[in-house]
Design an enzyme around this catalytic site. Structure first.
Site, mmCIF file in Angstrom:
data_model
loop_
_atom_site.group_PDB
_atom_site.id
_atom_site.type_symbol
_atom_site.label_atom_id
_atom_site.label_comp_id
_atom_site.label_asym_id
_atom_site.label_seq_id
_atom_site.Cartn_x
_atom_site.Cartn_y
_atom_site.Cartn_z
ATOM 1 N N LYS A 58 -26.109 81.113 -48.216
ATOM 2 C CA LYS A 58 -25.581 79.751 -48.250
ATOM 3 C C LYS A 58 -26.437 78.851 -49.132
ATOM 4 O O LYS A 58 -25.916 78.085 -49.957
ATOM 5 C CB LYS A 58 -25.496 79.176 -46.834
ATOM 6 C CG LYS A 58 -24.898 77.781 -46.787
ATOM 7 C CD LYS A 58 -24.573 77.340 -45.381
ATOM 8 C CE LYS A 58 -25.801 76.975 -44.594
ATOM 9 N NZ LYS A 58 -25.474 76.259 -43.338
ATOM 10 N N GLY A 75 -27.085 69.752 -44.062
ATOM 11 C CA GLY A 75 -28.262 69.032 -44.525
ATOM 12 C C GLY A 75 -28.623 69.403 -45.947
ATOM 13 O O GLY A 75 -29.112 68.570 -46.718
ATOM 14 N N ASP A 108 -34.999 78.900 -39.722
ATOM 15 C CA ASP A 108 -33.627 79.049 -39.236
ATOM 16 C C ASP A 108 -33.436 80.305 -38.391
ATOM 17 O O ASP A 108 -32.444 80.412 -37.659
ATOM 18 C CB ASP A 108 -32.650 79.079 -40.410
ATOM 19 C CG ASP A 108 -32.488 77.718 -41.064
ATOM 20 O OD1 ASP A 108 -32.688 76.705 -40.376
ATOM 21 O OD2 ASP A 108 -32.178 77.673 -42.265
ATOM 22 N N ARG A 148 -26.139 78.470 -35.399
ATOM 23 C CA ARG A 148 -27.195 79.472 -35.217
ATOM 24 C C ARG A 148 -27.488 79.741 -33.741
ATOM 25 O O ARG A 148 -27.841 80.860 -33.364
ATOM 26 C CB ARG A 148 -28.457 79.064 -35.977
ATOM 27 C CG ARG A 148 -28.221 79.011 -37.473
ATOM 28 C CD ARG A 148 -29.494 78.995 -38.278
ATOM 29 N NE ARG A 148 -29.195 78.749 -39.680
ATOM 30 C CZ ARG A 148 -28.799 79.675 -40.543
ATOM 31 N NH1 ARG A 148 -28.656 80.923 -40.148
ATOM 32 N NH2 ARG A 148 -28.536 79.363 -41.808
#
Length: 429
Positions: free
Chosen positions: A21, A92, A315, A388
């Site tokens: 991404k 973001g 993440d 997530r």
């Protein structure tokens, strides 16, 4: 939409890792400022990335889909001032990186997002952009940015290691007068520097006593390019952990980006005693790529995440916390306060979910202590729409007794639209 998960007998097979991404966002943005057309192969087709493409289109970028796996980008010679708000959805990355591009052009734009993004702090990008000469209004979205064609390069000390702050500043610095230098306490993801260098720009990364320095000498331009987007190691991490904790599992993730500033999850697997192999090594615009194969080990060891390791896997911490619940001993996660200002307060949600499933978890201001191994049981998991969190607890559900219900799982599509179908492909039983 709720997702219901039951224990898997095992996991076997190969998956083409979902495209990265972060690199898809960057490919679209680099294509929008190149001189000439660019060809992007295997971009991630997700809502976040589509929002980035649509924002750029409102300022003049033309794009055409040649096939499901190929997009051509045709940049405008001069950017248009957008008539409508630039809606960044839940991303973001979109809003922070786009801010640097807008700031360096003589246009005014309003950047907005969904309810979650509208709560996220933007002061960290406002500071360098204002110092460079742009006008920046708003501490949280919506933001109003009045750009300038006469920005000045700066020597900026970032309070945290953040690729979003760094890339925002470097993007603005591309059109600034003089060099732009960013100091970080440790090196954050260096995708932007790698791509700039591959495209012929004068950019360097060096070390100093207080951390890392990225420096860009502006004034150059680059031509259109071809880029085959590597697989996302952050999305692959769910399967790497699944193969580590599901009995008898053996999975191969194909075409994964293993950039050293992103591959902290592999360091954690090593700490935990998980054996993995890297095959078919290659690169794309300076981004290293490999196939990763992981098998379930006989015993998992506790691990530690802190300091400079944190930016390399921030993440992935939710799913690594699931891994920790199966390790023999005390796992400590520190220096991860940034998790509290992601799409949700991930520290609290991870702790709440793991406790509901029977794990022993202690919450700290900047992390977690998890004591394992725990026999997990099915539970109802509140995700607050965080993709997530939803995926991490889907993986936990594969080893839990009974039924695990993942609430509000629809947001998984923002980063990994094929997650459920990929699970069905490799799940046995």
């Amino acid at each position: 939409m709720d997702l219901i998960i039951t224990r898997a007998k095992t996991l076997q097979g190969k998956l083409r890792s979902p495209s990265d991404k972060s690199l898809t966002h960057r490919a679209y943005m680099f294509g929008a400022i190149a001189e000439g057309s660019s060809r992007i192969l295997n971009p991630l087709v997700s809502q976040d990335c589509e929002n980035t493409l649509e924002c750029l289109a409102k300022m003049g970028l033309r794009h055409e889909s040649v096939s499901a796996d190929e997009i051509l980008l045709h940049p405008a010679k001069e950017w248009n001032e957008p008539k409508d708000e630039l809606y960044c959805g839940n991303s973001g990355t979109t809003i922070r990186l786009m801010s640097g591009l807008v700031a360096s052009r003589p246009i005014t734009a309003i950047l907005s997002g969904d309810a979650s993004l509208s709560k996220r702090p933007m002061k960290r990008i406002a500071s360098p952009l204002r110092e460079m000469g742009a006008e920046f209004i708003g501490d949280t979205p919506p933001l109003t940015i009045k750009g300038s064609a006469h920005l000045k390069g700066i020597d900026y000390v970032s309070p945290v290691a953040s690729a979003q702050i760094k890339t925002c500043t470097l993007f603005a610095g591309l059109r600034a007068e003089g060099p732009t230098t960013i100091h970080e306490p440790s090196l954050s993801r260096d995708h932007t520097e790698r791509m700039l260098k591959a495209l012929g720009m004068d950019v360097t990364i060096s070390s100093e006593e207080r951390g890392s320095v990225s420096r860009l000498n502006a004034g150059g331009t680059f031509k259109g390019f071809d880029f085959n987007v590597p697989g996302d190691i952050s999305s692959s991490a769910f399967w790497l952990v699944a193969a580590s904790i599901v009995l008898g599992a053996n999975l191969t993730l194909q075409g994964v980006g293993i950039n050293p500033t992103r591959s902290g999850v592999l360091d954690v697997l090593t700490q935990a005693g998980v054996t993995y192999t890297l095959d078919s090594l290659r690169d794309e615009l300076n981004e290293p790529v490999a196939d990763i194969t992981v098998s379930n080990p006989s015993r998992l060891l506790p691990f530690e995440i802190k300091g400079s390791l944190v930016p390399r896997l921030i993440d992935e911490i939710p799913v690594l916390a699931v891994l920790a619940s199966q390790c023999n001993g005390e796992t400590n996660i520190r220096d991860a306060g940034e998790m509290r200002i992601k799409e949700s307060d991930r520290i609290e949600l991870v702790a709440k979910g793991l406790r509901a499933m029977g794990a022993e978890v202690h919450v700290l201001e900047d992390g977690l202590t998890i004591i394992g191994p725990s026999e997990l049981k099915g539970a109802v998991i509140e995700t607050e729409g965080d993709h997530r969190i939803a995926m991490a607890f889907t993986i936990a559900g594969l080893i839990a007794e009974g039924e695990t219900v993942i609430k509000d799982a629809q947001n998984i599509a923002t980063s990994y639209p094929d997650f459920e179908s990929h699970l069905a492909l490799v799940r046995v039983g």
